[in-house]
Design a protein around this motif. Sequence first.
Motif: not given
Length: 248
Positions: A115, A118, A123, A126-127
């Motif tokens: 994860q 990238c 992401n 955003q979390r």
Amino acid sequence: MQEYYKEDLAFIHDVGFNDYALKSAPGILEILAQHNIREGLIVDLGCGSGLSAQEFTKAGYHVLGIDISEPMIKIARARVPNAEFRIGSLFQVDIPPCNAVTSIGECLNYLFDPQSNCQTPINLFQRIYSALTPGGVCIFDIAEPGQVTQGITKGFTEGQDWVVLVEKEENPEQNLLKRRIITFRQVGEHYRRDDEIHYQRLYKATDIADELHRVGFQVEILRSYGEYSLPKAHAALIASKPKSDASC
């Protein structure tokens, strides 16, 4: 699954490389105060051995620390028994509602799991945005390109009963930094050797700021935490969640 910051490296990092966390803490607490965050929960992603958590709890905050290294978490739990610590990847763990998120020591750069591999950690941003209360803040630092300006660098550091050797090589085309780390730690009469290889993706602070803006944060780029200046080619980012959606 590959292990990182195993027992010996976790120990050495805690006793021999604790300046970064301890010297940055006063500046981070000052930033929190400037944003009127003087209590509540701080989620510390990549909490390591709990050095930052120790300073945050002293200042009256509740702390949840997350780290992928079980030996680091073991040290943190012993150091700060009144904080909560969990083993897990900062790119996968559930982030509960909180007033602040911190990640100190270029944790977002590490490629420890798929994860994290990238181009940008949008992401995760955003979390974090979803977890933060309105007016909450995310404080973190990153390593930028230019860690190694030419070829391969080698160095070592030694303590009372340990030695660590580090070899660094940067790939500017891929914005990758490779660290080969060899540790020797005295156990009884003998020294025990261990090896780890860490990869980091290097980010430009302005690119990360753009991603944070896309998520909805207001962003400030700093080169220090208060009076503590960050190392060469490092930047701190202060990402503030607006107090109301109308201000986004």
